[in-house]
Design a protein around this motif. Sequence first.
Motif, PDB file in Angstrom:
ATOM      1  N   GLY A  76      52.049  43.270  40.534  1.00  0.00           N
ATOM      2  CA  GLY A  76      52.641  42.026  41.436  1.00  0.00           C
ATOM      3  C   GLY A  76      52.142  42.128  42.676  1.00  0.00           C
ATOM      4  O   GLY A  76      52.789  41.555  43.677  1.00  0.00           O
ATOM      5  N   ASN A  77      51.035  42.475  43.080  1.00  0.00           N
ATOM      6  CA  ASN A  77      50.364  42.547  44.292  1.00  0.00           C
ATOM      7  C   ASN A  77      49.363  41.188  44.665  1.00  0.00           C
ATOM      8  O   ASN A  77      49.365  40.604  43.859  1.00  0.00           O
ATOM      9  N   ALA A  78      49.013  41.354  45.913  1.00  0.00           N
ATOM     10  CA  ALA A  78      47.810  40.299  46.277  1.00  0.00           C
ATOM     11  C   ALA A  78      48.580  39.006  46.484  1.00  0.00           C
ATOM     12  O   ALA A  78      47.807  37.922  46.505  1.00  0.00           O
ATOM     13  N   TYR A  79      49.342  38.574  46.987  1.00  0.00           N
ATOM     14  CA  TYR A  79      49.919  37.106  47.297  1.00  0.00           C
ATOM     15  C   TYR A  79      49.210  36.786  48.549  1.00  0.00           C
ATOM     16  O   TYR A  79      49.385  35.350  48.679  1.00  0.00           O
ATOM     17  N   GLU A  80      48.350  37.618  49.369  1.00  0.00           N
ATOM     18  CA  GLU A  80      47.445  36.912  50.430  1.00  0.00           C
ATOM     19  C   GLU A  80      45.998  36.789  49.806  1.00  0.00           C
ATOM     20  O   GLU A  80      45.170  37.525  50.474  1.00  0.00           O
ATOM     21  N   HIS A  81      45.953  36.399  48.808  1.00  0.00           N
ATOM     22  CA  HIS A  81      44.587  36.256  47.866  1.00  0.00           C
ATOM     23  C   HIS A  81      43.909  37.347  47.751  1.00  0.00           C
ATOM     24  O   HIS A  81      42.485  37.356  48.141  1.00  0.00           O
ATOM     25  N   ARG A  82      44.273  38.707  47.390  1.00  0.00           N
ATOM     26  CA  ARG A  82      43.530  39.508  46.849  1.00  0.00           C
ATOM     27  C   ARG A  82      43.806  39.918  45.482  1.00  0.00           C
ATOM     28  O   ARG A  82      44.298  38.985  44.637  1.00  0.00           O
ATOM     29  N   SER A  83      43.447  40.825  44.835  1.00  0.00           N
ATOM     30  CA  SER A  83      43.866  41.635  43.680  1.00  0.00           C
ATOM     31  C   SER A  83      44.566  42.740  43.442  1.00  0.00           C
ATOM     32  O   SER A  83      44.730  43.424  44.660  1.00  0.00           O
ATOM     33  N   ASP A  84      45.091  43.095  42.235  1.00  0.00           N
ATOM     34  CA  ASP A  84      45.836  44.264  42.152  1.00  0.00           C
ATOM     35  C   ASP A  84      44.984  45.685  42.795  1.00  0.00           C
ATOM     36  O   ASP A  84      45.486  46.421  43.327  1.00  0.00           O
ATOM     37  N   ILE A 112      48.388  47.815  34.832  1.00  0.00           N
ATOM     38  CA  ILE A 112      48.057  47.183  36.180  1.00  0.00           C
ATOM     39  C   ILE A 112      48.349  45.606  35.779  1.00  0.00           C
ATOM     40  O   ILE A 112      47.803  44.895  34.688  1.00  0.00           O
ATOM     41  N   SER A 113      49.158  45.038  36.423  1.00  0.00           N
ATOM     42  CA  SER A 113      49.751  43.793  35.794  1.00  0.00           C
ATOM     43  C   SER A 113      50.184  42.686  36.646  1.00  0.00           C
ATOM     44  O   SER A 113      50.472  43.327  38.020  1.00  0.00           O
ATOM     45  N   ASN A 114      50.008  41.392  36.305  1.00  0.00           N
ATOM     46  CA  ASN A 114      50.828  40.517  37.428  1.00  0.00           C
ATOM     47  C   ASN A 114      50.194  40.386  38.733  1.00  0.00           C
ATOM     48  O   ASN A 114      50.987  39.891  39.628  1.00  0.00           O
ATOM     49  N   ALA A 115      49.003  40.366  39.035  1.00  0.00           N
ATOM     50  CA  ALA A 115      48.317  40.231  40.231  1.00  0.00           C
ATOM     51  C   ALA A 115      48.784  38.672  40.538  1.00  0.00           C
ATOM     52  O   ALA A 115      48.877  37.887  39.751  1.00  0.00           O
ATOM     53  N   ARG A 116      49.190  38.285  41.593  1.00  0.00           N
ATOM     54  CA  ARG A 116      49.668  37.096  42.190  1.00  0.00           C
ATOM     55  C   ARG A 116      48.499  36.232  42.399  1.00  0.00           C
ATOM     56  O   ARG A 116      48.505  34.988  42.650  1.00  0.00           O
ATOM     57  N   LEU A 145      43.078  34.605  37.643  1.00  0.00           N
ATOM     58  CA  LEU A 145      41.691  34.407  37.127  1.00  0.00           C
ATOM     59  C   LEU A 145      41.228  35.189  36.201  1.00  0.00           C
ATOM     60  O   LEU A 145      39.768  35.153  35.758  1.00  0.00           O
ATOM     61  N   GLY A 146      41.977  36.009  35.293  1.00  0.00           N
ATOM     62  CA  GLY A 146      41.577  37.108  34.426  1.00  0.00           C
ATOM     63  C   GLY A 146      41.894  38.567  34.757  1.00  0.00           C
ATOM     64  O   GLY A 146      42.268  38.802  35.839  1.00  0.00           O
ATOM     65  N   HIS A 147      41.790  39.386  33.684  1.00  0.00           N
ATOM     66  CA  HIS A 147      42.042  40.865  33.958  1.00  0.00           C
ATOM     67  C   HIS A 147      41.002  41.345  34.978  1.00  0.00           C
ATOM     68  O   HIS A 147      41.456  42.389  35.845  1.00  0.00           O
ATOM     69  N   PHE A 148      39.677  41.211  34.727  1.00  0.00           N
ATOM     70  CA  PHE A 148      38.632  41.751  35.541  1.00  0.00           C
ATOM     71  C   PHE A 148      37.759  40.849  36.189  1.00  0.00           C
ATOM     72  O   PHE A 148      37.235  39.921  35.521  1.00  0.00           O
TER      73      PHE A 148
END
Length: 193
Positions: A76-84, A112-116, A145-148
């Motif tokens: 659940g990271n990345a709410y400022e437009h990044r990834s986990d 590694i899950s739920n990237a925002r 946008l997908g896992h990888f």
Amino acid sequence: CLLLGHIGTPAFRTRVFRNRIHNCGGGNGGHDHGIYSEFSRRAVIRGNYIYDTPAFGTSMYPDTQYALIEHNVVNGNAYEHRSDVTFSGEEAGGEYDRDYASANNVLRRNIISNARARYNVESYYPSLQPTGNLVARNCVWNAPLGHFGERSGYRLSNNLIAPPYFRNRSAKDFRLRAGSRCRGYGPTAWPAG
């Protein structure tokens, strides 16, 4: 929350074990990472819960070498437009006097899950292309946008795409429910606090 090394002063053999790393800053243009491995050598990051950071949960940029990142929950990271998680490098100019590429890093047995935003795992290499980055035997799930994402900087091997079924994600209880296919991934012990 954590910065490993700085230009001209690498961190050697840093150990980050069994922590809760979360809610690190915000409003800094996507630069507040859970673990920011900027210039590190042979770091071991194991058994941590890294969640709700505005930028990357774990960032290997621009020059992380031989890190072992295993048995963590990155969620659940990345709410400022990044990834986990990112493997990254940089080209000379501005802050850096030469090109860099994080290389020979291993990301294994994590959940590694739920990237925002964007992806669960991605890479960014504008100049040098790295060797030896491996994403192996992780349980990944649910990213916009997908896992990888961009894969020019790492190799994939035997990753499981499955929902982790945390006991109570909203209460930050990341232990797994019975029947989760992600058993054996993530921390092997529950940290205090």
